[in-house]
Each structure stands twice: as structure tokens, then as C-alpha cells.
Design a protein around this motif. Structure first.
Motif, PDB file in Angstrom:
ATOM      1  N   ALA A 145       0.836  -1.207   0.000  1.00  0.00           N
ATOM      2  CA  ALA A 145       0.000   0.000   0.000  1.00  0.00           C
ATOM      3  C   ALA A 145       0.869   1.255   0.000  1.00  0.00           C
ATOM      4  O   ALA A 145       0.576   2.224  -0.722  1.00  0.00           O
ATOM      5  CB  ALA A 145      -0.932  -0.005   1.208  1.00  0.00           C
ATOM      6  N   ALA A 146       1.929   1.252   0.792  1.00  0.00           N
ATOM      7  CA  ALA A 146       2.827   2.411   0.846  1.00  0.00           C
ATOM      8  C   ALA A 146       3.490   2.623  -0.512  1.00  0.00           C
ATOM      9  O   ALA A 146       3.561   3.756  -1.015  1.00  0.00           O
ATOM     10  CB  ALA A 146       3.883   2.208   1.926  1.00  0.00           C
ATOM     11  N   ARG A 147       3.949   1.550  -1.114  1.00  0.00           N
ATOM     12  CA  ARG A 147       4.585   1.648  -2.434  1.00  0.00           C
ATOM     13  C   ARG A 147       3.594   2.190  -3.470  1.00  0.00           C
ATOM     14  O   ARG A 147       3.932   3.042  -4.280  1.00  0.00           O
ATOM     15  CB  ARG A 147       5.110   0.283  -2.851  1.00  0.00           C
ATOM     16  N   HIS A 148       2.369   1.703  -3.430  1.00  0.00           N
ATOM     17  CA  HIS A 148       1.336   2.176  -4.351  1.00  0.00           C
ATOM     18  C   HIS A 148       1.108   3.682  -4.184  1.00  0.00           C
ATOM     19  O   HIS A 148       1.006   4.410  -5.179  1.00  0.00           O
ATOM     20  CB  HIS A 148       0.037   1.402  -4.099  1.00  0.00           C
ATOM     21  N   GLU A 149       1.037   4.146  -2.955  1.00  0.00           N
ATOM     22  CA  GLU A 149       0.818   5.577  -2.700  1.00  0.00           C
ATOM     23  C   GLU A 149       1.992   6.416  -3.196  1.00  0.00           C
ATOM     24  O   GLU A 149       1.801   7.466  -3.796  1.00  0.00           O
ATOM     25  CB  GLU A 149       0.581   5.826  -1.207  1.00  0.00           C
ATOM     26  N   LEU A 172       4.098   5.668  -5.557  1.00  0.00           N
ATOM     27  CA  LEU A 172       4.086   5.660  -7.017  1.00  0.00           C
ATOM     28  C   LEU A 172       2.995   6.572  -7.579  1.00  0.00           C
ATOM     29  O   LEU A 172       3.179   7.200  -8.618  1.00  0.00           O
ATOM     30  CB  LEU A 172       3.907   4.238  -7.549  1.00  0.00           C
ATOM     31  N   SER A 173       1.881   6.682  -6.876  1.00  0.00           N
ATOM     32  CA  SER A 173       0.819   7.572  -7.353  1.00  0.00           C
ATOM     33  C   SER A 173       1.227   9.031  -7.231  1.00  0.00           C
ATOM     34  O   SER A 173       0.804   9.864  -8.031  1.00  0.00           O
ATOM     35  CB  SER A 173      -0.488   7.308  -6.603  1.00  0.00           C
ATOM     36  N   VAL A 174       2.071   9.355  -6.266  1.00  0.00           N
ATOM     37  CA  VAL A 174       2.547  10.729  -6.077  1.00  0.00           C
ATOM     38  C   VAL A 174       3.617  11.083  -7.104  1.00  0.00           C
ATOM     39  O   VAL A 174       3.779  12.249  -7.468  1.00  0.00           O
ATOM     40  CB  VAL A 174       3.100  10.901  -4.641  1.00  0.00           C
ATOM     41  N   VAL A 234      13.361  12.381  -4.138  1.00  0.00           N
ATOM     42  CA  VAL A 234      12.746  11.982  -2.871  1.00  0.00           C
ATOM     43  C   VAL A 234      11.881  10.739  -3.090  1.00  0.00           C
ATOM     44  O   VAL A 234      11.929   9.800  -2.291  1.00  0.00           O
ATOM     45  CB  VAL A 234      11.911  13.137  -2.273  1.00  0.00           C
ATOM     46  N   VAL A 235      11.118  10.728  -4.162  1.00  0.00           N
ATOM     47  CA  VAL A 235      10.280   9.564  -4.468  1.00  0.00           C
ATOM     48  C   VAL A 235      11.152   8.318  -4.624  1.00  0.00           C
ATOM     49  O   VAL A 235      10.856   7.268  -4.055  1.00  0.00           O
ATOM     50  CB  VAL A 235       9.433   9.815  -5.738  1.00  0.00           C
ATOM     51  N   ASP A 236      12.235   8.440  -5.371  1.00  0.00           N
ATOM     52  CA  ASP A 236      13.135   7.297  -5.554  1.00  0.00           C
ATOM     53  C   ASP A 236      13.750   6.846  -4.235  1.00  0.00           C
ATOM     54  O   ASP A 236      13.893   5.650  -3.984  1.00  0.00           O
ATOM     55  CB  ASP A 236      14.229   7.625  -6.562  1.00  0.00           C
TER      56      ASP A 236
END
Length: 62
Positions: free
Chosen positions: A30-34, A36-38, A48-50
Motif C-alpha cells: 500500500a505504501a509503495r502504491h501511494e 508511485l501515485s505521487v 525523494v520519491v526514488d
């Protein structure tokens, strides 16, 4: 009698471990999905996302 109680206690611990592991996998997913959506939002910083994704990957391997 004692051996049976130990086996039951061991089986209960194994079931709890499986349940905790399943919940942790679901949370990481779920955290990874969120994250990736950002990633596609203009205000998000790709570095930061990476970094967060690498952290989540690292945590998933533990």
C-alpha cells in the motif's frame, strides 16, 4: 502432556508470525502504491520519491 502444549504453543506462534508477515507485506504494498501515485504529480521531487521507494524495497526484504 507437556510436549503437546509445546507443540500447540509453537503452532500458535507460527500462525501469529504468518499473520504479522502478511499484514507487513500488505502495508508495504500500500505504501509503495501511494508513493508511485505521487510520482506523477508536478510538485513531487523525483529524487525523494526514488529514495522512499528504495527504503520501502529495503524494508520489504527484511
Amino acid at each position: 502432556m507437556v510436549d503437546e502444549e509445546r507443540r500447540e504453543a509453537r503452532a500458535e506462534r507460527a500462525e501469529r508470525f504468518k499473520a504479522v508477515s502478511r499484514v507487513q507485506r500488505e502495508m508495504m504494498s500500500a505504501a509503495r502504491h501511494e508513493v508511485l501515485s505521487v510520482r506523477g504529480e508536478p510538485s513531487s521531487d523525483p529524487e525523494v520519491v526514488d529514495r522512499v521507494l528504495r527504503y520501502l524495497d529495503f524494508r520489504s526484504l527484511r
